[in-house]
Design a protein around this motif. Structure first.
Motif, PDB file in Angstrom:
ATOM      1  N   UNK A 160       4.031 -26.834 -25.806  1.00  0.00           N
ATOM      2  CA  UNK A 160       4.525 -25.473 -26.028  1.00  0.00           C
ATOM      3  C   UNK A 160       4.190 -24.559 -24.855  1.00  0.00           C
ATOM      4  N   UNK A 161       3.013 -24.725 -24.266  1.00  0.00           N
ATOM      5  CA  UNK A 161       2.646 -23.930 -23.092  1.00  0.00           C
ATOM      6  C   UNK A 161       3.538 -24.262 -21.899  1.00  0.00           C
ATOM      7  N   UNK A 162       3.829 -25.558 -21.714  1.00  0.00           N
ATOM      8  CA  UNK A 162       4.732 -25.943 -20.628  1.00  0.00           C
ATOM      9  C   UNK A 162       6.130 -25.376 -20.849  1.00  0.00           C
TER      10      UNK A 162
ATOM     11  N   UNK B 190      10.294 -21.629 -19.421  1.00  0.00           N
ATOM     12  CA  UNK B 190      11.263 -20.620 -19.858  1.00  0.00           C
ATOM     13  C   UNK B 190      11.023 -19.288 -19.153  1.00  0.00           C
ATOM     14  N   UNK B 191       9.779 -18.959 -18.880  1.00  0.00           N
ATOM     15  CA  UNK B 191       9.494 -17.703 -18.156  1.00  0.00           C
ATOM     16  C   UNK B 191      10.098 -17.731 -16.762  1.00  0.00           C
TER      17      UNK B 191
ATOM     18  N   UNK C  13      20.440 -14.492 -16.352  1.00  0.00           N
ATOM     19  CA  UNK C  13      20.812 -13.495 -17.349  1.00  0.00           C
ATOM     20  C   UNK C  13      20.719 -14.092 -18.742  1.00  0.00           C
ATOM     21  N   UNK C  14      21.146 -15.343 -18.836  1.00  0.00           N
ATOM     22  CA  UNK C  14      21.114 -16.033 -20.136  1.00  0.00           C
ATOM     23  C   UNK C  14      19.680 -16.459 -20.435  1.00  0.00           C
ATOM     24  N   UNK C  15      19.146 -15.945 -21.518  1.00  0.00           N
ATOM     25  CA  UNK C  15      17.763 -16.257 -21.892  1.00  0.00           C
ATOM     26  C   UNK C  15      17.720 -17.559 -22.685  1.00  0.00           C
ATOM     27  N   UNK C  16      16.710 -18.365 -22.397  1.00  0.00           N
ATOM     28  CA  UNK C  16      16.549 -19.634 -23.113  1.00  0.00           C
ATOM     29  C   UNK C  16      15.232 -19.641 -23.869  1.00  0.00           C
ATOM     30  N   UNK C  17      15.180 -20.492 -24.838  1.00  0.00           N
ATOM     31  CA  UNK C  17      13.974 -20.707 -25.662  1.00  0.00           C
ATOM     32  C   UNK C  17      13.441 -19.406 -26.249  1.00  0.00           C
ATOM     33  N   UNK C  18      14.351 -18.600 -26.771  1.00  0.00           N
ATOM     34  CA  UNK C  18      13.945 -17.313 -27.344  1.00  0.00           C
ATOM     35  C   UNK C  18      13.131 -17.504 -28.624  1.00  0.00           C
TER      36      UNK C  18
ATOM     37  N   UNK D 277       6.655 -28.641 -13.514  1.00  0.00           N
ATOM     38  CA  UNK D 277       6.450 -28.371 -14.945  1.00  0.00           C
ATOM     39  C   UNK D 277       7.276 -29.324 -15.806  1.00  0.00           C
ATOM     40  N   UNK D 278       8.496 -29.619 -15.374  1.00  0.00           N
ATOM     41  CA  UNK D 278       9.349 -30.544 -16.131  1.00  0.00           C
ATOM     42  C   UNK D 278       8.772 -31.963 -16.128  1.00  0.00           C
ATOM     43  N   UNK D 279       8.209 -32.364 -15.004  1.00  0.00           N
ATOM     44  CA  UNK D 279       7.564 -33.680 -14.949  1.00  0.00           C
ATOM     45  C   UNK D 279       6.363 -33.723 -15.888  1.00  0.00           C
ATOM     46  N   UNK D 280       5.577 -32.651 -15.889  1.00  0.00           N
ATOM     47  CA  UNK D 280       4.439 -32.576 -16.819  1.00  0.00           C
ATOM     48  C   UNK D 280       4.925 -32.619 -18.266  1.00  0.00           C
ATOM     49  N   UNK D 281       6.020 -31.931 -18.532  1.00  0.00           N
ATOM     50  CA  UNK D 281       6.598 -31.923 -19.877  1.00  0.00           C
ATOM     51  C   UNK D 281       7.065 -33.318 -20.270  1.00  0.00           C
TER      52      UNK D 281
END
Length: 182
Positions: free
Chosen positions: A50-52, A57-58, A65-70, A114-118
């Motif tokens: 969840x932190x990753x 997402x930040x 403009x399009x927000x993800x993981x709201x 971060x994606x690799x860590x995820x």
């Protein structure tokens, strides 16, 4: 004299039964410890996941403009059971992957890391879930088939549920990058 032999035989029978019951209880408790450790490890890895997701997402939301993981803050603030938390975090992970693939989003070095860590965290979670399910199956079989009536009377063992998770489909680029780095 016969009564003495019967009494000695009865005492030995009781002692053997007590030893068998004690061994069963100890085996079941060892399996319970493994299950609890797996649950704790899954909780730790889910928090890391969840932190990753939050960090990814930040960085993406800062550029788009399009927000993800709201829905991520709501999930982080809720106290969900492990089964629900796994499913919710998997949905968020899928949402992220779909966004990246559909928008041909190019990851920065930080986001790629971060994606690799995820990805690695997901692998760890899946392996621990497999370990948890293996032990919960063993636990359920043990309490169902091998326990004596006395053991069931002494301790109340509750059946453990398996964790059922759809295996996430990670996008191929990340798999290739991860395999290249190995």
């Amino acid at each position: 004299m016969l009564y003495i032999y019967l009494a000695i035989g009865f005492v030995f029978f009781i002692i053997i039964m007590a030893i068998c019951i004690h061994n069963q209880i100890m085996n079941i408790e060892k399996i319970q410890i493994k299950i609890n450790e797996a649950e704790n490890n899954i909780n730790i890895l889910l928090e890391k996941k969840l932190n990753l997701l939050s960090n990814i997402s930040k960085t993406i939301n800062a550029k788009n403009k399009e927000k993800i993981l709201v829905g991520l803050p709501k999930i982080k603030n809720k106290k969900l059971e492990i089964f629900n938390l796994i499913n919710e975090s998997s949905k968020l992970n899928k949402e992220l992957n779909i966004f990246i693939e559909d928008n041909n989003y190019i990851l920065s070095d930080e986001e790629d890391s971060l994606m690799k860590d995820l990805y690695n965290t997901n692998l760890e979670i899946n392996s621990i879930i497999d370990y948890y399910n293996l032990n919960s199956d063993l636990y359920n079989k043990t309490i169902k088939k091998r326990t004596y009536l006395f053991t069931r009377i002494i301790k109340r063992f509750v059946k453990k549920e398996k964790i059922l998770v759809e295996k996430e489909v990670e996008f191929e680029i990340l798999k290739q990058n991860n395999n290249d780095n190995s």
